[in-house]
Design a protein around this motif. Structure first.
Motif, PDB file in Angstrom:
ATOM      1  N   ARG A  46      43.593  50.494  44.098  1.00 25.46           N
ATOM      2  CA  ARG A  46      42.272  50.256  43.503  1.00 25.46           C
ATOM      3  C   ARG A  46      42.370  49.303  42.315  1.00 25.46           C
ATOM      4  O   ARG A  46      41.512  48.433  42.131  1.00 25.46           O
ATOM      5  CB  ARG A  46      41.616  51.568  43.086  1.00 25.46           C
ATOM      6  CG  ARG A  46      40.883  52.264  44.202  1.00 25.46           C
ATOM      7  CD  ARG A  46      39.985  53.378  43.686  1.00 25.46           C
ATOM      8  NE  ARG A  46      40.708  54.402  42.946  1.00 25.46           N
ATOM      9  CZ  ARG A  46      41.312  55.456  43.490  1.00 25.46           C
ATOM     10  NH1 ARG A  46      41.261  55.628  44.792  1.00 25.46           N
ATOM     11  NH2 ARG A  46      41.933  56.340  42.757  1.00 25.46           N
ATOM     12  N   ALA A  47      43.410  49.451  41.512  1.00 27.55           N
ATOM     13  CA  ALA A  47      43.583  48.577  40.342  1.00 27.55           C
ATOM     14  C   ALA A  47      43.785  47.125  40.779  1.00 27.55           C
ATOM     15  O   ALA A  47      43.147  46.205  40.241  1.00 27.55           O
ATOM     16  CB  ALA A  47      44.764  49.049  39.501  1.00 27.55           C
ATOM     17  N   MET A  48      44.646  46.901  41.772  1.00 23.62           N
ATOM     18  CA  MET A  48      44.895  45.538  42.245  1.00 23.62           C
ATOM     19  C   MET A  48      43.665  44.981  42.951  1.00 23.62           C
ATOM     20  O   MET A  48      43.309  43.808  42.775  1.00 23.62           O
ATOM     21  CB  MET A  48      46.111  45.516  43.179  1.00 23.62           C
ATOM     22  CG  MET A  48      46.492  44.142  43.662  1.00 23.62           C
ATOM     23  SD  MET A  48      46.926  43.066  42.288  1.00 23.62           S
ATOM     24  CE  MET A  48      47.050  41.519  43.153  1.00 23.62           C
ATOM     25  N   SER A  49      43.016  45.818  43.732  1.00 25.29           N
ATOM     26  CA  SER A  49      41.801  45.393  44.431  1.00 25.29           C
ATOM     27  C   SER A  49      40.714  45.018  43.423  1.00 25.29           C
ATOM     28  O   SER A  49      40.017  44.016  43.589  1.00 25.29           O
ATOM     29  CB  SER A  49      41.335  46.528  45.348  1.00 25.29           C
ATOM     30  OG  SER A  49      40.268  46.132  46.138  1.00 25.29           O
TER      31      SER A  49
ATOM     32  N   ILE B 125      39.118  37.208  49.296  1.00 23.75           N
ATOM     33  CA  ILE B 125      39.391  38.385  48.471  1.00 23.75           C
ATOM     34  C   ILE B 125      39.195  39.647  49.316  1.00 23.75           C
ATOM     35  O   ILE B 125      40.006  40.574  49.263  1.00 23.75           O
ATOM     36  CB  ILE B 125      38.473  38.412  47.227  1.00 23.75           C
ATOM     37  CG1 ILE B 125      38.726  37.188  46.337  1.00 23.75           C
ATOM     38  CG2 ILE B 125      38.622  39.716  46.457  1.00 23.75           C
ATOM     39  CD1 ILE B 125      40.044  37.139  45.634  1.00 23.75           C
ATOM     40  N   VAL B 126      38.156  39.676  50.133  1.00 26.20           N
ATOM     41  CA  VAL B 126      37.888  40.839  50.991  1.00 26.20           C
ATOM     42  C   VAL B 126      39.059  41.071  51.950  1.00 26.20           C
ATOM     43  O   VAL B 126      39.499  42.209  52.132  1.00 26.20           O
ATOM     44  CB  VAL B 126      36.558  40.663  51.774  1.00 26.20           C
ATOM     45  CG1 VAL B 126      36.398  41.716  52.849  1.00 26.20           C
ATOM     46  CG2 VAL B 126      35.384  40.670  50.820  1.00 26.20           C
ATOM     47  N   TRP B 127      39.573  39.997  52.551  1.00 23.33           N
ATOM     48  CA  TRP B 127      40.715  40.106  53.465  1.00 23.33           C
ATOM     49  C   TRP B 127      41.920  40.694  52.734  1.00 23.33           C
ATOM     50  O   TRP B 127      42.614  41.575  53.267  1.00 23.33           O
ATOM     51  CB  TRP B 127      41.024  38.713  54.028  1.00 23.33           C
ATOM     52  CG  TRP B 127      42.225  38.617  54.884  1.00 23.33           C
ATOM     53  CD1 TRP B 127      42.354  39.056  56.173  1.00 23.33           C
ATOM     54  CD2 TRP B 127      43.488  38.028  54.536  1.00 23.33           C
ATOM     55  NE1 TRP B 127      43.625  38.763  56.649  1.00 23.33           N
ATOM     56  CE2 TRP B 127      44.329  38.140  55.658  1.00 23.33           C
ATOM     57  CE3 TRP B 127      43.985  37.414  53.391  1.00 23.33           C
ATOM     58  CZ2 TRP B 127      45.634  37.670  55.661  1.00 23.33           C
ATOM     59  CZ3 TRP B 127      45.280  36.940  53.404  1.00 23.33           C
ATOM     60  CH2 TRP B 127      46.095  37.072  54.520  1.00 23.33           C
ATOM     61  N   ARG B 128      42.159  40.233  51.533  1.00 25.23           N
ATOM     62  CA  ARG B 128      43.298  40.725  50.753  1.00 25.23           C
ATOM     63  C   ARG B 128      43.090  42.182  50.351  1.00 25.23           C
ATOM     64  O   ARG B 128      44.030  42.986  50.396  1.00 25.23           O
ATOM     65  CB  ARG B 128      43.507  39.838  49.527  1.00 25.23           C
ATOM     66  CG  ARG B 128      43.991  38.447  49.922  1.00 25.23           C
ATOM     67  CD  ARG B 128      43.930  37.469  48.790  1.00 25.23           C
ATOM     68  NE  ARG B 128      44.874  37.812  47.722  1.00 25.23           N
ATOM     69  CZ  ARG B 128      44.962  37.135  46.589  1.00 25.23           C
ATOM     70  NH1 ARG B 128      44.186  36.077  46.375  1.00 25.23           N
ATOM     71  NH2 ARG B 128      45.837  37.485  45.670  1.00 25.23           N
TER      72      ARG B 128
ATOM     73  N   ARG C 215      37.675  40.956  40.212  1.00 24.56           N
ATOM     74  CA  ARG C 215      37.371  40.351  38.911  1.00 24.56           C
ATOM     75  C   ARG C 215      37.690  38.855  38.907  1.00 24.56           C
ATOM     76  O   ARG C 215      36.957  38.064  38.314  1.00 24.56           O
ATOM     77  CB  ARG C 215      38.170  41.075  37.817  1.00 24.56           C
ATOM     78  CG  ARG C 215      37.863  40.639  36.431  1.00 24.56           C
ATOM     79  CD  ARG C 215      36.512  41.154  35.977  1.00 24.56           C
ATOM     80  NE  ARG C 215      36.325  40.761  34.585  1.00 24.56           N
ATOM     81  CZ  ARG C 215      35.244  40.215  34.109  1.00 24.56           C
ATOM     82  NH1 ARG C 215      34.206  40.048  34.879  1.00 24.56           N
ATOM     83  NH2 ARG C 215      35.161  39.869  32.855  1.00 24.56           N
ATOM     84  N   VAL C 216      38.769  38.461  39.554  1.00 21.31           N
ATOM     85  CA  VAL C 216      39.115  37.034  39.657  1.00 21.31           C
ATOM     86  C   VAL C 216      37.982  36.275  40.343  1.00 21.31           C
ATOM     87  O   VAL C 216      37.565  35.208  39.891  1.00 21.31           O
ATOM     88  CB  VAL C 216      40.447  36.834  40.419  1.00 21.31           C
ATOM     89  CG1 VAL C 216      40.644  35.397  40.843  1.00 21.31           C
ATOM     90  CG2 VAL C 216      41.621  37.297  39.571  1.00 21.31           C
TER      91      VAL C 216
END
Length: 161
Positions: free
Chosen positions: A111-114, A138-141, A119-120
């Protein structure tokens, strides 16, 4: 663990261009010879074989390089995202463990990385669904990162498509 992603991107950039051009050269000659026999090429004048093949190889190499380098770049980006989640999971002393006591990737680290990826996108005023040639969307990642929850830390870094 040190991955040296920038060095590998440079190596991939050079190696992919050389490999694609090496494969395309004989294919270009074969294609030219087949087309010269099958198609009436008199409307082209008398196209010089070497120059025509050279153009085909250059164009093919450019398109092939763009496609393969983008793929390699996205794989490396995925590996970096995985590393970040693994690193955060390792920092937790109370993180989840499997039956054998091995550490697992925890949902909080994912969750933190997501959230950082979100935020980026927000700071750059871009849609999270917007695909980027080198990074994917971003969604794919984020979707990929969520597949890591519960995986053993020593196996989480294996790249999946």
């Amino acid at each position: 663990m040190i991955y040296r992603h920038l060095i590998w991107l440079l190596v991939a950039a050079v190696a992919l261009g050389m490999a694609i051009a090496t494969v395309l050269a004989p294919v270009g000659y074969l294609l030219f010879d087949v087309l010269a026999r099958v198609l009436p090429m008199h409307w082209l004048g008398d196209p010089p074989r070497e120059q025509t093949v050279f153009v085909v190889v250059i164009l093919g190499t450019c398109f092939g390089w763009l496609w393969t380098f983008g793929m390699v770049s996205r794989m490396i980006e995925r590996e970096a995202d995985t590393f970040a989640v693994e690193h955060m999971s390792r920092q937790r002393t109370d993180g989840p463990r499997d039956a054998d006591g091995r550490r697992l990737v925890d949902a909080e680290s994912v969750r933190a990385m997501s959230g950082a990826l979100e935020r980026v996108a927000e700071l750059n005023h871009m849609s999270t669904a917007r695909h980027n040639w080198r990074h994917g969307s971003i969604v794919w990642r984020q979707k990929y990162l969520h597949t890591l929850v519960g995986r053993r830390l020593d196996h989480a870094g294996q790249i999946q498509k």
